[in-house]
Design a protein around this motif. Structure first.
Motif, PDB file in Angstrom:
ATOM      1  N   PRO A 175      -2.339  -1.384   5.124  1.00 33.94           N
ATOM      2  CA  PRO A 175      -2.830  -0.208   4.879  1.00 33.94           C
ATOM      3  C   PRO A 175      -2.623   0.602   6.320  1.00 33.94           C
ATOM      4  CG  PRO A 175      -4.591  -1.467   4.945  1.00 33.94           C
ATOM      5  CD  PRO A 175      -3.460  -2.454   4.819  1.00 33.94           C
ATOM      6  N   PRO A 192      -4.051  -1.679  -3.341  1.00 35.81           N
ATOM      7  CA  PRO A 192      -2.813  -2.405  -3.119  1.00 35.81           C
ATOM      8  C   PRO A 192      -2.104  -2.125  -4.632  1.00 35.81           C
ATOM      9  CG  PRO A 192      -4.412  -3.831  -2.811  1.00 35.81           C
ATOM     10  CD  PRO A 192      -5.160  -2.642  -3.002  1.00 35.81           C
ATOM     11  N   ARG A 233      -5.180   4.327  -2.707  1.00 33.57           N
ATOM     12  CA  ARG A 233      -5.439   3.388  -1.579  1.00 33.57           C
ATOM     13  C   ARG A 233      -5.411   1.905  -1.730  1.00 33.57           C
ATOM     14  NH1 ARG A 233      -7.565   5.528   3.244  1.00 33.57           N
ATOM     15  NH2 ARG A 233      -7.161   7.794   3.414  1.00 33.57           N
ATOM     16  N   PHE A 288       1.006  -1.312  -0.138  1.00 34.03           N
ATOM     17  CA  PHE A 288       0.016   0.146   0.045  1.00 34.03           C
ATOM     18  C   PHE A 288       0.767   1.034  -0.089  1.00 34.03           C
ATOM     19  CE2 PHE A 288      -2.486  -3.293   1.889  1.00 34.03           C
ATOM     20  CZ  PHE A 288      -3.615  -3.287   1.192  1.00 34.03           C
TER      21      PHE A 288
END
Length: 167
Positions: free
Chosen positions: A111, A140, A138, A92
């Motif tokens: 995250p 991956p 936001r 992330f």
């Protein structure tokens, strides 16, 4: 009957008032540490993403330990063997500045703000230097590049010449 005995029976003493207040934080910590049955968790363990060929590297990178007199990172043999090699990793984006695109950012195994994930640390973050600026997201990212072990820069790892890979 003395005055102290009469007042003690009628009024609680300082110890009677303060003892429950002193025990309360310890009891709260014990309940928190025990967890609840419905606490969030991931079936893959402490990492947010499922285990596959692009996320398995996080398990190796996270195995670094601090040791020695200076507290330097002690890399496992599997991680030391990756120094200077091409790797593919999914994680992330954590931007280091404001903007719509970034060519220098942190790639994290989890995250930010995930309550069920392992808390971030230098072993689960990679400082990314990308040739092409990537849009902030936001979701991956899967990146390929050259992994460098760089303990003197604060984080343990750096990914040079990173390029985004599409699944």
């Amino acid at each position: 009957m003395t005055t102290a005995t009469r007042l003690g029976a009628a009024m609680p003493g300082r110890r009677q008032l303060l003892l429950p207040l002193a025990v309360l934080p310890v009891a709260g910590w014990a309940v928190w540490a025990a967890g609840t049955p419905d606490a969030p968790s991931h079936p893959a363990g402490p990492f947010h993403l499922p285990l596959d060929e692009s996320t398995a590297i996080w398990r190796d990178l996270g195995a670094v330990r601090l040791g020695g007199l200076a507290g330097d990172p002690q890399f496992p043999v599997r991680v030391s063997a990756l120094d200077g090699r091409a790797v593919t990793v999914r994680g992330f984006m954590v931007p280091l500045s404001d903007g719509a695109t970034h060519n220098r950012f942190i790639l994290s195994a989890n995250p930010m703000g995930c309550p069920a994930c392992r808390s971030p640390g230098p072993a689960t973050m990679i400082h990314v230097h990308s040739s092409i600026a990537l849009p902030a997201t936001r979701e991956p990212l899967t990146l390929a590049g050259t992994l460098r072990l760089r303990p003197q820069e604060g984080l343990f790892y750096r990914l040079d010449r990173a390029l985004q890979r599409w699944a």
